[in-house]
Scaffold this motif. Sequence first.
Motif, short mmCIF file in Angstrom:
data_model
loop_
_atom_site.label_atom_id
_atom_site.label_comp_id
_atom_site.label_asym_id
_atom_site.label_seq_id
_atom_site.Cartn_x
_atom_site.Cartn_y
_atom_site.Cartn_z
N LEU A 99 27.26 -79.73 21.03
CA LEU A 99 28.17 -79.20 20.02
C LEU A 99 27.95 -77.70 19.81
O LEU A 99 26.88 -77.18 20.12
N PRO A 100 28.97 -76.99 19.28
CA PRO A 100 28.83 -75.54 19.06
C PRO A 100 27.63 -75.22 18.18
O PRO A 100 27.18 -76.03 17.37
N GLN A 101 27.10 -73.99 18.34
CA GLN A 101 25.93 -73.58 17.57
C GLN A 101 26.21 -73.62 16.08
O GLN A 101 27.32 -73.38 15.61
N PHE A 102 25.15 -73.89 15.32
CA PHE A 102 25.24 -73.99 13.87
C PHE A 102 25.57 -72.65 13.24
O PHE A 102 25.01 -71.62 13.58
N ALA A 103 26.50 -72.68 12.29
CA ALA A 103 26.81 -71.51 11.47
C ALA A 103 27.20 -72.03 10.08
O ALA A 103 28.09 -72.87 9.97
N PRO A 104 26.54 -71.57 9.02
CA PRO A 104 26.83 -72.08 7.67
C PRO A 104 28.30 -72.02 7.29
O PRO A 104 28.81 -72.89 6.58
N ARG A 105 29.01 -70.98 7.78
CA ARG A 105 30.40 -70.82 7.40
C ARG A 105 31.29 -71.95 7.93
O ARG A 105 32.44 -72.11 7.48
N MET A 106 30.78 -72.74 8.88
CA MET A 106 31.55 -73.86 9.43
C MET A 106 31.75 -74.96 8.38
O MET A 106 32.67 -75.76 8.50
N TYR A 107 30.87 -74.99 7.37
CA TYR A 107 30.83 -76.12 6.44
C TYR A 107 31.37 -75.74 5.07
O TYR A 107 31.23 -74.61 4.61
N GLY A 108 31.98 -76.71 4.40
CA GLY A 108 32.46 -76.51 3.04
C GLY A 108 31.31 -76.33 2.07
O GLY A 108 30.16 -76.69 2.36
N ALA A 109 31.60 -75.81 0.87
CA ALA A 109 30.57 -75.48 -0.11
C ALA A 109 29.75 -76.69 -0.51
O ALA A 109 28.51 -76.63 -0.58
N ARG A 110 30.39 -77.83 -0.80
CA ARG A 110 29.66 -79.03 -1.22
C ARG A 110 28.79 -79.57 -0.08
O ARG A 110 27.66 -79.99 -0.29
N TYR A 111 29.34 -79.54 1.12
CA TYR A 111 28.59 -79.99 2.30
C TYR A 111 27.34 -79.12 2.49
O TYR A 111 26.24 -79.63 2.70
N ARG A 112 27.52 -77.81 2.41
CA ARG A 112 26.39 -76.88 2.59
C ARG A 112 25.31 -77.13 1.56
O ARG A 112 24.12 -77.14 1.87
N LYS A 113 25.71 -77.34 0.30
CA LYS A 113 24.73 -77.54 -0.77
C LYS A 113 23.90 -78.80 -0.52
O LYS A 113 22.66 -78.78 -0.60
N ILE A 114 24.57 -79.91 -0.21
CA ILE A 114 23.87 -81.18 -0.07
C ILE A 114 23.04 -81.23 1.20
O ILE A 114 21.86 -81.62 1.18
N PHE A 115 23.63 -80.82 2.31
CA PHE A 115 22.98 -81.04 3.60
C PHE A 115 22.09 -79.89 4.07
O PHE A 115 21.27 -80.08 4.95
N PHE A 116 22.26 -78.72 3.48
CA PHE A 116 21.45 -77.60 3.93
C PHE A 116 20.61 -76.98 2.80
O PHE A 116 19.40 -76.89 2.91
N GLN A 117 21.24 -76.59 1.72
CA GLN A 117 20.50 -75.94 0.65
C GLN A 117 19.51 -76.90 -0.02
O GLN A 117 18.32 -76.58 -0.17
N ASP A 118 19.97 -78.06 -0.44
CA ASP A 118 19.10 -79.01 -1.16
C ASP A 118 18.00 -79.58 -0.27
O ASP A 118 16.92 -79.93 -0.74
N SER A 119 18.27 -79.68 1.02
CA SER A 119 17.31 -80.30 1.94
C SER A 119 16.38 -79.30 2.60
O SER A 119 15.37 -79.67 3.20
N GLY A 120 16.72 -78.01 2.52
CA GLY A 120 15.91 -76.98 3.17
C GLY A 120 16.21 -76.79 4.64
O GLY A 120 15.50 -76.06 5.34
N ILE A 121 17.27 -77.42 5.15
CA ILE A 121 17.65 -77.25 6.55
C ILE A 121 18.22 -75.86 6.76
O ILE A 121 19.11 -75.42 6.02
N VAL A 122 17.70 -75.15 7.77
CA VAL A 122 18.18 -73.79 8.05
C VAL A 122 18.84 -73.68 9.42
O VAL A 122 19.46 -72.66 9.71
N ASP A 123 18.71 -74.71 10.24
CA ASP A 123 19.32 -74.63 11.57
C ASP A 123 19.46 -76.04 12.14
O ASP A 123 18.73 -76.96 11.76
N LYS A 124 20.42 -76.20 13.05
CA LYS A 124 20.59 -77.48 13.72
C LYS A 124 21.22 -77.28 15.08
O LYS A 124 21.94 -76.30 15.32
N CYS A 125 20.92 -78.20 15.98
CA CYS A 125 21.61 -78.33 17.25
C CYS A 125 22.05 -79.78 17.34
O CYS A 125 21.49 -80.65 16.65
N ALA A 126 23.02 -80.07 18.16
CA ALA A 126 23.49 -81.45 18.24
C ALA A 126 24.06 -81.75 19.61
O ALA A 126 24.60 -80.88 20.29
N THR A 127 23.91 -83.00 20.00
CA THR A 127 24.51 -83.51 21.23
C THR A 127 25.11 -84.87 20.92
O THR A 127 24.83 -85.46 19.87
N ALA A 128 25.94 -85.36 21.81
CA ALA A 128 26.58 -86.66 21.58
C ALA A 128 26.99 -87.26 22.90
O ALA A 128 27.12 -86.57 23.92
#
Length: 260
Positions: A99-128
Amino acid sequence: MQSQAMPANPVPGDVTSAVLAIGRPDFPKVLIDTLRRQAEVGHCMVFALSRAGAARCLLDAGNIPIGGDLGAAYAGQFHESDPNRDALFEAEGSAPIVLPQFAPRMYGARYRKIFFQDSGIVDKCATAIWTGDTCFYVNFYRIAAQGRFSAAQRERLEAIAPAIAASVARHFQEAATPDQSLAALFATRPPLSALTPREQDVCRRILAGFSSEAISQALRISLHSTLTYRKRAYERLGISSQNELFAIVLRLLSAPHGLN
């Protein structure tokens, strides 16, 4: 959003431990340990997405304390707003994708808060990888204490992603033991299926980490016979080393038909 092509030739042995753990209860631990060695991945989560719209969290392993809560939230609702969803569902066939490289702007505000800010995640890669109507979506995360993936770490993940995706899919598709999975591969997939039964026995034990002496004891044959069968098998396969044997198996697992 378009998915990127993935390298098709991971270095032999890089993910061997994960491949051999397919079907075992310790597969999640072996998988995250493998990912940490290869690219210092902090956490891994696997989701099963169906074309009918359902989602399940299959695996949650690593250093994110609220990983289980995040998995439940994603499977329950947020998979529908994942910006990678289009790339996943537009993929054709069953070849692994990255999947394309992670960029915070890809995600909506609520998604960013729950999945990145609250959890401390700063980067991700993904495959499928798709198998039938199910997409096995494999996510690799880094938290604030680790920092973002380096370019070299991203390159390593892209190199091993085909074998990792195929291994994850096979693990959750089957309850087979590693030996049974390898036996099926040797029985049905060229060039391994061209080996004689005894050559297959020897090669499967080589893949499982047996020494030549241990293979001789397990098969109740002489050491000379074991070495002869190994030599003949390598000649039939056009290889000269254990690493090249691993490479054949990983290539078959990464190929679309390797999951059937």
